[in-house]
Design a protein around this motif. Structure first.
Motif, mmCIF file in Angstrom:
data_model
loop_
_atom_site.group_PDB
_atom_site.id
_atom_site.type_symbol
_atom_site.label_atom_id
_atom_site.label_comp_id
_atom_site.label_asym_id
_atom_site.label_seq_id
_atom_site.Cartn_x
_atom_site.Cartn_y
_atom_site.Cartn_z
ATOM 1 N N GLN A 5 0.812 -1.211 0.000
ATOM 2 C CA GLN A 5 0.000 0.000 0.000
ATOM 3 C C GLN A 5 0.851 1.268 0.000
ATOM 4 O O GLN A 5 0.545 2.224 -0.702
ATOM 5 C CB GLN A 5 -0.925 0.024 1.217
ATOM 6 C CG GLN A 5 -2.020 -1.002 1.166
ATOM 7 C CD GLN A 5 -2.786 -1.088 2.477
ATOM 8 O OE1 GLN A 5 -2.408 -0.480 3.469
ATOM 9 N NE2 GLN A 5 -3.861 -1.859 2.473
ATOM 10 N N LYS A 6 1.909 1.291 0.801
ATOM 11 C CA LYS A 6 2.684 2.517 0.989
ATOM 12 C C LYS A 6 3.847 2.672 0.015
ATOM 13 O O LYS A 6 4.375 3.766 -0.130
ATOM 14 C CB LYS A 6 3.224 2.575 2.416
ATOM 15 C CG LYS A 6 2.139 2.725 3.455
ATOM 16 C CD LYS A 6 2.729 2.858 4.831
ATOM 17 C CE LYS A 6 1.642 3.057 5.868
ATOM 18 N NZ LYS A 6 2.209 3.265 7.200
ATOM 19 N N THR A 7 4.275 1.588 -0.604
ATOM 20 C CA THR A 7 5.401 1.651 -1.539
ATOM 21 C C THR A 7 5.030 0.899 -2.808
ATOM 22 O O THR A 7 3.916 0.415 -2.953
ATOM 23 C CB THR A 7 6.676 1.031 -0.924
ATOM 24 O OG1 THR A 7 6.456 -0.355 -0.692
ATOM 25 C CG2 THR A 7 7.051 1.712 0.381
ATOM 26 N N THR A 8 5.984 0.781 -3.692
ATOM 27 C CA THR A 8 5.746 0.072 -4.956
ATOM 28 C C THR A 8 6.230 -1.369 -4.877
ATOM 29 O O THR A 8 6.590 -1.958 -5.892
ATOM 30 C CB THR A 8 6.469 0.794 -6.103
ATOM 31 O OG1 THR A 8 7.866 0.841 -5.803
ATOM 32 C CG2 THR A 8 5.930 2.194 -6.287
ATOM 33 N N PHE A 9 6.214 -1.955 -3.697
ATOM 34 C CA PHE A 9 6.688 -3.328 -3.522
ATOM 35 C C PHE A 9 5.737 -4.285 -4.224
ATOM 36 O O PHE A 9 4.526 -4.254 -4.009
ATOM 37 C CB PHE A 9 6.777 -3.667 -2.034
ATOM 38 C CG PHE A 9 7.345 -5.027 -1.765
ATOM 39 C CD1 PHE A 9 8.700 -5.257 -1.917
ATOM 40 C CD2 PHE A 9 6.533 -6.067 -1.375
ATOM 41 C CE1 PHE A 9 9.236 -6.502 -1.677
ATOM 42 C CE2 PHE A 9 7.057 -7.318 -1.128
ATOM 43 C CZ PHE A 9 8.415 -7.535 -1.279
ATOM 44 N N ALA A 10 6.298 -5.162 -5.071
ATOM 45 C CA ALA A 10 5.469 -6.074 -5.855
ATOM 46 C C ALA A 10 5.714 -7.539 -5.514
ATOM 47 O O ALA A 10 5.079 -8.412 -6.087
ATOM 48 C CB ALA A 10 5.726 -5.852 -7.343
ATOM 49 N N GLY A 11 6.615 -7.825 -4.590
ATOM 50 C CA GLY A 11 6.928 -9.207 -4.253
ATOM 51 C C GLY A 11 5.983 -9.774 -3.214
ATOM 52 O O GLY A 11 5.042 -9.123 -2.766
ATOM 53 N N LEU B 272 9.816 -10.105 0.876
ATOM 54 C CA LEU B 272 9.894 -8.992 1.816
ATOM 55 C C LEU B 272 10.822 -9.343 2.977
ATOM 56 O O LEU B 272 11.708 -8.568 3.337
ATOM 57 C CB LEU B 272 8.501 -8.648 2.336
ATOM 58 C CG LEU B 272 8.411 -7.524 3.355
ATOM 59 C CD1 LEU B 272 8.723 -6.189 2.694
ATOM 60 C CD2 LEU B 272 7.037 -7.497 3.984
ATOM 61 N N LEU B 273 10.647 -10.519 3.555
ATOM 62 C CA LEU B 273 11.510 -10.939 4.659
ATOM 63 C C LEU B 273 12.950 -11.130 4.206
ATOM 64 O O LEU B 273 13.888 -10.812 4.941
ATOM 65 C CB LEU B 273 10.979 -12.227 5.285
ATOM 66 C CG LEU B 273 9.679 -12.095 6.070
ATOM 67 C CD1 LEU B 273 9.224 -13.459 6.568
ATOM 68 C CD2 LEU B 273 9.825 -11.121 7.212
ATOM 69 N N ALA B 274 13.140 -11.634 2.998
ATOM 70 C CA ALA B 274 14.501 -11.828 2.482
ATOM 71 C C ALA B 274 15.214 -10.489 2.306
ATOM 72 O O ALA B 274 16.403 -10.367 2.604
ATOM 73 C CB ALA B 274 14.457 -12.584 1.159
ATOM 74 N N GLU B 275 14.495 -9.484 1.837
ATOM 75 C CA GLU B 275 15.111 -8.168 1.672
ATOM 76 C C GLU B 275 15.413 -7.528 3.018
ATOM 77 O O GLU B 275 16.433 -6.879 3.192
ATOM 78 C CB GLU B 275 14.205 -7.262 0.845
ATOM 79 C CG GLU B 275 14.183 -7.625 -0.616
ATOM 80 C CD GLU B 275 13.489 -6.595 -1.465
ATOM 81 O OE1 GLU B 275 13.262 -5.469 -0.980
ATOM 82 O OE2 GLU B 275 13.185 -6.915 -2.619
ATOM 83 N N TRP B 276 14.534 -7.696 3.977
ATOM 84 C CA TRP B 276 14.757 -7.109 5.293
ATOM 85 C C TRP B 276 15.833 -7.833 6.075
ATOM 86 O O TRP B 276 16.394 -7.282 7.014
ATOM 87 C CB TRP B 276 13.464 -7.102 6.087
ATOM 88 C CG TRP B 276 12.564 -5.977 5.705
ATOM 89 C CD1 TRP B 276 12.673 -5.181 4.602
ATOM 90 C CD2 TRP B 276 11.440 -5.519 6.406
ATOM 91 N NE1 TRP B 276 11.663 -4.271 4.586
ATOM 92 C CE2 TRP B 276 10.893 -4.453 5.680
ATOM 93 C CE3 TRP B 276 10.831 -5.918 7.581
ATOM 94 C CZ2 TRP B 276 9.769 -3.772 6.096
ATOM 95 C CZ3 TRP B 276 9.705 -5.234 7.990
ATOM 96 C CH2 TRP B 276 9.187 -4.179 7.262
ATOM 97 N N ALA B 277 16.121 -9.068 5.716
ATOM 98 C CA ALA B 277 17.156 -9.820 6.424
ATOM 99 C C ALA B 277 18.527 -9.187 6.233
ATOM 100 O O ALA B 277 19.432 -9.411 7.034
ATOM 101 C CB ALA B 277 17.175 -11.267 5.941
ATOM 102 N N ASP C 199 18.364 1.329 -2.408
ATOM 103 C CA ASP C 199 17.103 1.071 -3.107
ATOM 104 C C ASP C 199 16.020 0.607 -2.138
ATOM 105 O O ASP C 199 14.836 0.763 -2.397
ATOM 106 C CB ASP C 199 17.294 0.012 -4.195
ATOM 107 C CG ASP C 199 18.204 0.497 -5.310
ATOM 108 O OD1 ASP C 199 18.350 1.731 -5.466
ATOM 109 O OD2 ASP C 199 18.765 -0.352 -6.024
ATOM 110 N N ARG C 200 16.419 0.023 -1.023
ATOM 111 C CA ARG C 200 15.464 -0.462 -0.020
ATOM 112 C C ARG C 200 15.044 0.626 0.965
ATOM 113 O O ARG C 200 14.095 0.453 1.710
ATOM 114 C CB ARG C 200 16.079 -1.610 0.764
ATOM 115 C CG ARG C 200 16.272 -2.841 -0.041
ATOM 116 C CD ARG C 200 16.735 -3.980 0.841
ATOM 117 N NE ARG C 200 16.999 -5.144 0.042
ATOM 118 C CZ ARG C 200 18.199 -5.497 -0.370
ATOM 119 N NH1 ARG C 200 19.236 -4.790 -0.037
ATOM 120 N NH2 ARG C 200 18.365 -6.564 -1.115
#
Length: 78
Positions: free
Chosen positions: A18-24, A29-34, A63-64
């Protein structure tokens, strides 16, 4: 415990969409935040009283940054 974790991940995933253009998906999401790491440094000053405690964020891909800031995933450092 597993149900609570599932609900939290689902909520974060919905907010990221909702707040960003995240499409995954939630796993991506958890992999990127790790890769965003925060540590607490405790300095013993040698003086009386409590030791000095500092928070430090490891450098991560810029980018994150918009997604991490939009979801308030970084602690207040200062």
């Amino acid at each position: 415990m597993c149900v609570t974790a599932y609900l939290l991940v689902t909520l974060l995933h919905l907010r990221a969409k909702q707040k960003t253009t995240f499409a995954g998906g939630p796993r991506r999401l958890l992999a990127e935040w790790a890769e965003v790491r925060c540590c607490r440094l405790i300095d013993m000053t040698g003086n009386k009283g409590r030791p000095r405690v500092r928070w430090q964020i490891q450098e991560f891909d810029q980018d994150r940054k918009p997604m991490v800031e939009a979801l308030h995933a970084l602690p207040v450092v200062g």
